[in-house]
Design a protein around this motif. Structure first.
Motif, PDB file in Angstrom:
ATOM      1  N   TRP A   1       0.832  -1.202   0.000  1.00  0.00           N
ATOM      2  CA  TRP A   1       0.000   0.000   0.000  1.00  0.00           C
ATOM      3  C   TRP A   1       0.868   1.253   0.000  1.00  0.00           C
ATOM      4  CZ3 TRP A   1      -5.085  -0.681  -0.771  1.00  0.00           C
ATOM      5  CH2 TRP A   1      -5.621  -1.922  -0.487  1.00  0.00           C
ATOM      6  N   GLN A   2       1.981   1.193   0.716  1.00  0.00           N
ATOM      7  CA  GLN A   2       2.873   2.345   0.758  1.00  0.00           C
ATOM      8  C   GLN A   2       3.439   2.652  -0.628  1.00  0.00           C
ATOM      9  OE1 GLN A   2       6.560   1.934   3.029  1.00  0.00           O
ATOM     10  NE2 GLN A   2       6.029   3.783   4.144  1.00  0.00           N
ATOM     11  N   ARG A   3       3.804   1.618  -1.347  1.00  0.00           N
ATOM     12  CA  ARG A   3       4.326   1.818  -2.705  1.00  0.00           C
ATOM     13  C   ARG A   3       3.230   2.330  -3.640  1.00  0.00           C
ATOM     14  NH1 ARG A   3       7.435  -2.373  -0.664  1.00  0.00           N
ATOM     15  NH2 ARG A   3       9.657  -2.267  -1.161  1.00  0.00           N
ATOM     16  N   ALA A   4       2.009   1.860  -3.422  1.00  0.00           N
ATOM     17  CA  ALA A   4       0.898   2.324  -4.262  1.00  0.00           C
ATOM     18  C   ALA A   4       0.693   3.830  -4.114  1.00  0.00           C
ATOM     19  CB  ALA A   4      -0.380   1.575  -3.909  1.00  0.00           C
ATOM     20  N   TYR A   5       0.836   4.334  -2.886  1.00  0.00           N
ATOM     21  CA  TYR A   5       0.680   5.769  -2.659  1.00  0.00           C
ATOM     22  C   TYR A   5       1.906   6.556  -3.119  1.00  0.00           C
ATOM     23  CZ  TYR A   5      -3.626   5.207   0.007  1.00  0.00           C
ATOM     24  OH  TYR A   5      -4.912   4.925   0.397  1.00  0.00           O
ATOM     25  N   ALA A   6       3.084   5.910  -3.124  1.00  0.00           N
ATOM     26  CA  ALA A   6       4.303   6.617  -3.503  1.00  0.00           C
ATOM     27  C   ALA A   6       4.418   6.797  -5.016  1.00  0.00           C
ATOM     28  CB  ALA A   6       5.525   5.862  -2.976  1.00  0.00           C
TER      29      ALA A   6
ATOM     30  N   LEU B   1      -1.143   1.308 -12.043  1.00  0.00           N
ATOM     31  CA  LEU B   1      -1.579   0.071 -12.705  1.00  0.00           C
ATOM     32  C   LEU B   1      -0.445  -0.544 -13.508  1.00  0.00           C
ATOM     33  CD1 LEU B   1      -3.836  -1.903 -13.401  1.00  0.00           C
ATOM     34  CD2 LEU B   1      -4.502  -0.385 -15.280  1.00  0.00           C
ATOM     35  N   LYS B   2       0.263   0.278 -14.259  1.00  0.00           N
ATOM     36  CA  LYS B   2       1.356  -0.236 -15.088  1.00  0.00           C
ATOM     37  C   LYS B   2       2.467  -0.838 -14.239  1.00  0.00           C
ATOM     38  CE  LYS B   2       4.033   2.795 -16.927  1.00  0.00           C
ATOM     39  NZ  LYS B   2       4.538   3.900 -17.787  1.00  0.00           N
TER      40      LYS B   2
ATOM     41  N   SER C   1      16.122  -5.371   2.125  1.00  0.00           N
ATOM     42  CA  SER C   1      15.213  -4.420   1.487  1.00  0.00           C
ATOM     43  C   SER C   1      13.789  -4.585   2.005  1.00  0.00           C
ATOM     44  CB  SER C   1      15.251  -4.611  -0.030  1.00  0.00           C
ATOM     45  OG  SER C   1      14.280  -3.810  -0.665  1.00  0.00           O
ATOM     46  N   THR C   2      13.341  -5.842   2.106  1.00  0.00           N
ATOM     47  CA  THR C   2      11.985  -6.105   2.592  1.00  0.00           C
ATOM     48  C   THR C   2      11.833  -5.699   4.054  1.00  0.00           C
ATOM     49  OG1 THR C   2      11.800  -7.963   1.057  1.00  0.00           O
ATOM     50  CG2 THR C   2      10.232  -7.890   2.878  1.00  0.00           C
ATOM     51  N   THR C   3      12.847  -6.014   4.869  1.00  0.00           N
ATOM     52  CA  THR C   3      12.791  -5.642   6.283  1.00  0.00           C
ATOM     53  C   THR C   3      12.741  -4.131   6.453  1.00  0.00           C
ATOM     54  OG1 THR C   3      14.055  -7.630   6.859  1.00  0.00           O
ATOM     55  CG2 THR C   3      13.956  -5.872   8.507  1.00  0.00           C
ATOM     56  N   ALA C   4      13.565  -3.413   5.683  1.00  0.00           N
ATOM     57  CA  ALA C   4      13.566  -1.957   5.770  1.00  0.00           C
ATOM     58  C   ALA C   4      12.214  -1.375   5.380  1.00  0.00           C
ATOM     59  CB  ALA C   4      14.659  -1.385   4.865  1.00  0.00           C
ATOM     60  N   ALA C   5      11.612  -1.933   4.326  1.00  0.00           N
ATOM     61  CA  ALA C   5      10.300  -1.447   3.891  1.00  0.00           C
ATOM     62  C   ALA C   5       9.227  -1.736   4.939  1.00  0.00           C
ATOM     63  CB  ALA C   5       9.925  -2.096   2.557  1.00  0.00           C
ATOM     64  N   SER C   6       9.295  -2.902   5.573  1.00  0.00           N
ATOM     65  CA  SER C   6       8.308  -3.253   6.597  1.00  0.00           C
ATOM     66  C   SER C   6       8.447  -2.361   7.828  1.00  0.00           C
ATOM     67  CB  SER C   6       8.470  -4.726   6.998  1.00  0.00           C
ATOM     68  OG  SER C   6       8.265  -5.575   5.897  1.00  0.00           O
ATOM     69  N   ILE C   7       9.685  -2.124   8.262  1.00  0.00           N
ATOM     70  CA  ILE C   7       9.910  -1.246   9.419  1.00  0.00           C
ATOM     71  C   ILE C   7       9.429   0.164   9.113  1.00  0.00           C
ATOM     72  CG2 ILE C   7      11.701  -0.164  10.835  1.00  0.00           C
ATOM     73  CD1 ILE C   7      13.289  -2.746  10.610  1.00  0.00           C
ATOM     74  N   ASN C   8       9.746   0.639   7.908  1.00  0.00           N
ATOM     75  CA  ASN C   8       9.325   1.988   7.505  1.00  0.00           C
ATOM     76  C   ASN C   8       7.808   2.090   7.448  1.00  0.00           C
ATOM     77  OD1 ASN C   8       9.533   4.646   6.516  1.00  0.00           O
ATOM     78  ND2 ASN C   8       9.389   3.919   4.422  1.00  0.00           N
ATOM     79  N   ALA C   9       7.148   1.049   6.925  1.00  0.00           N
ATOM     80  CA  ALA C   9       5.693   1.068   6.809  1.00  0.00           C
ATOM     81  C   ALA C   9       5.033   1.097   8.194  1.00  0.00           C
ATOM     82  CB  ALA C   9       5.216  -0.154   6.023  1.00  0.00           C
ATOM     83  N   LEU C  10       5.529   0.270   9.122  1.00  0.00           N
ATOM     84  CA  LEU C  10       4.932   0.228  10.456  1.00  0.00           C
ATOM     85  C   LEU C  10       5.190   1.530  11.209  1.00  0.00           C
ATOM     86  CD1 LEU C  10       3.436  -1.268  12.638  1.00  0.00           C
ATOM     87  CD2 LEU C  10       5.566  -2.396  13.294  1.00  0.00           C
ATOM     88  N   ALA C  11       6.411   2.070  11.082  1.00  0.00           N
ATOM     89  CA  ALA C  11       6.721   3.330  11.749  1.00  0.00           C
ATOM     90  C   ALA C  11       5.863   4.464  11.193  1.00  0.00           C
ATOM     91  CB  ALA C  11       8.202   3.656  11.591  1.00  0.00           C
ATOM     92  N   THR C  12       5.654   4.472   9.874  1.00  0.00           N
ATOM     93  CA  THR C  12       4.814   5.497   9.259  1.00  0.00           C
ATOM     94  C   THR C  12       3.372   5.375   9.720  1.00  0.00           C
ATOM     95  OG1 THR C  12       6.243   5.485   7.306  1.00  0.00           O
ATOM     96  CG2 THR C  12       4.067   6.483   7.059  1.00  0.00           C
ATOM     97  N   LEU C  13       2.896   4.136   9.836  1.00  0.00           N
ATOM     98  CA  LEU C  13       1.529   3.901  10.309  1.00  0.00           C
ATOM     99  C   LEU C  13       1.350   4.435  11.723  1.00  0.00           C
ATOM    100  CD1 LEU C  13      -1.202   2.459   9.641  1.00  0.00           C
ATOM    101  CD2 LEU C  13      -0.260   0.452  10.788  1.00  0.00           C
ATOM    102  N   LEU C  14       2.309   4.154  12.594  1.00  0.00           N
ATOM    103  CA  LEU C  14       2.232   4.648  13.973  1.00  0.00           C
ATOM    104  C   LEU C  14       2.327   6.169  14.015  1.00  0.00           C
ATOM    105  CD1 LEU C  14       4.542   2.027  15.738  1.00  0.00           C
ATOM    106  CD2 LEU C  14       2.052   2.129  15.814  1.00  0.00           C
ATOM    107  N   MET C  15       3.165   6.734  13.162  1.00  0.00           N
ATOM    108  CA  MET C  15       3.378   8.182  13.173  1.00  0.00           C
ATOM    109  C   MET C  15       2.127   8.929  12.733  1.00  0.00           C
ATOM    110  SD  MET C  15       6.321  10.333  11.137  1.00  0.00           S
ATOM    111  CE  MET C  15       5.660   9.878   9.530  1.00  0.00           C
TER     112      MET C  15
END
Length: 265
Positions: free
Chosen positions: A38-43, A50-51, A114-128
């Motif tokens: 979802w984070q990538r979809a918004y970015a 779609l592409k 890469s996946t771990t960094a994206a997951s940590i960033n996503a959770l931190a952003t959600l909390l923020m």
């Protein structure tokens, strides 16, 4: 293959069919439940979403085909690793030697990092964005950014501590969480494509599917629990929508993202 693993060539192999359907459930559910998607979809720019996702899906489809081919090679040579996660590096080392094994390890480590960094960033952003405004009012953008940095460190350290005991392998963890992921597939899909979806029915479906799925998971089998969770979720969500259809109210969605009501309403 006929000599070493004849059952792997049987298209009606029950274990394979069970994993195929169960894997589809927890794989699709993982995409819906993972904040990084979802984070990538918004970015991504709206006109490119779609592409980009279609190209990513086509490219990612080659990965399981390649890994499955390596698994066939391992079976044909009679090389059975200690864990299923070791099939690909084992074959790489057999064909390319020690250097290929290390090179594959570096590639896997890079992907995991890469996946771990994206997951940590996503959770931190959600909390923020969701938790911080409810705890502290009037937070400025600079303060939010600073809190986001702190949350990233805290989430990373907690994730590291939780992973140290190595209670589950990666595959076992995906299958265990697959019960939850499967429970949310149909409420999300029907909620996106049908404005008649009953929200209460979708909520109840997810809860019942999780409880029922784990009941089957611990009594019958893990993949059976995933499939049971998906079917329960579908039947309850679809059934409640047919019996008690609901009109979607966009105003509720608009108000849901506001941290405080406007105009005292």
């Amino acid at each position: 293959m006929l000599e070493n693993a004849p059952s792997s060539l049987n298209l009606t192999n029950q274990a394979a069919l069970l994993f195929m359907f169960g894997g589809a459930f927890f794989g699709i559910g993982e995409v819906f439940m993972d904040n990084t998607f979802w984070q990538r979809a918004y970015a991504i720019r709206q006109e490119d979403v779609l592409k980009m996702f279609m190209l990513s899906g086509i490219g990612w489809a080659l990965v399981p085909l390649a890994v499955a081919s390596l698994a066939f090679v391992a079976l044909a040579f009679g090389r059975e690793p200690e864990q299923i996660n070791q099939v690909a590096p084992l074959v790489a080392q057999v064909y390319g030697g020690q250097f290929a094994g290390w090179l594959f390890l570096v590639a896997v480590w890079s992907a995991l990092a890469s996946t771990t960094a994206a997951s940590i960033n996503a959770l931190a952003t959600l909390l923020m964005h969701d938790l911080l405004p409810r705890v502290k009012e009037g937070v400025t953008d600079d303060e939010s950014l600073q809190y986001g940095k702190y949350l990233t460190v805290v989430v990373g350290v907690l994730g590291l501590l939780l992973s140290l005991p190595r209670i589950l392998t990666m595959l076992q963890m995906l299958i265990f969480l697959g019960v939850i992921n499967a429970a949310f597939i149909f409420p999300i899909v029907l909620g996106l494509w049908s404005e008649k979806t009953n929200p209460t029915g979708a909520f109840v479906a997810a809860l019942v599917a999780i409880v029922g799925g784990y009941a089957v998971y611990f009594t019958v089998g893990n993949l059976q629990g995933i499939i049971a969770s998906g079917w329960l979720s579908f039947l309850i969500t679809a059934g409640s929508t047919v019996v008690w259809p609901s009109e979607f109210d966009w105003r509720k969605l608009q108000r849901a993202g506001r941290s405080a009501p406007e105009g005292g309403e």
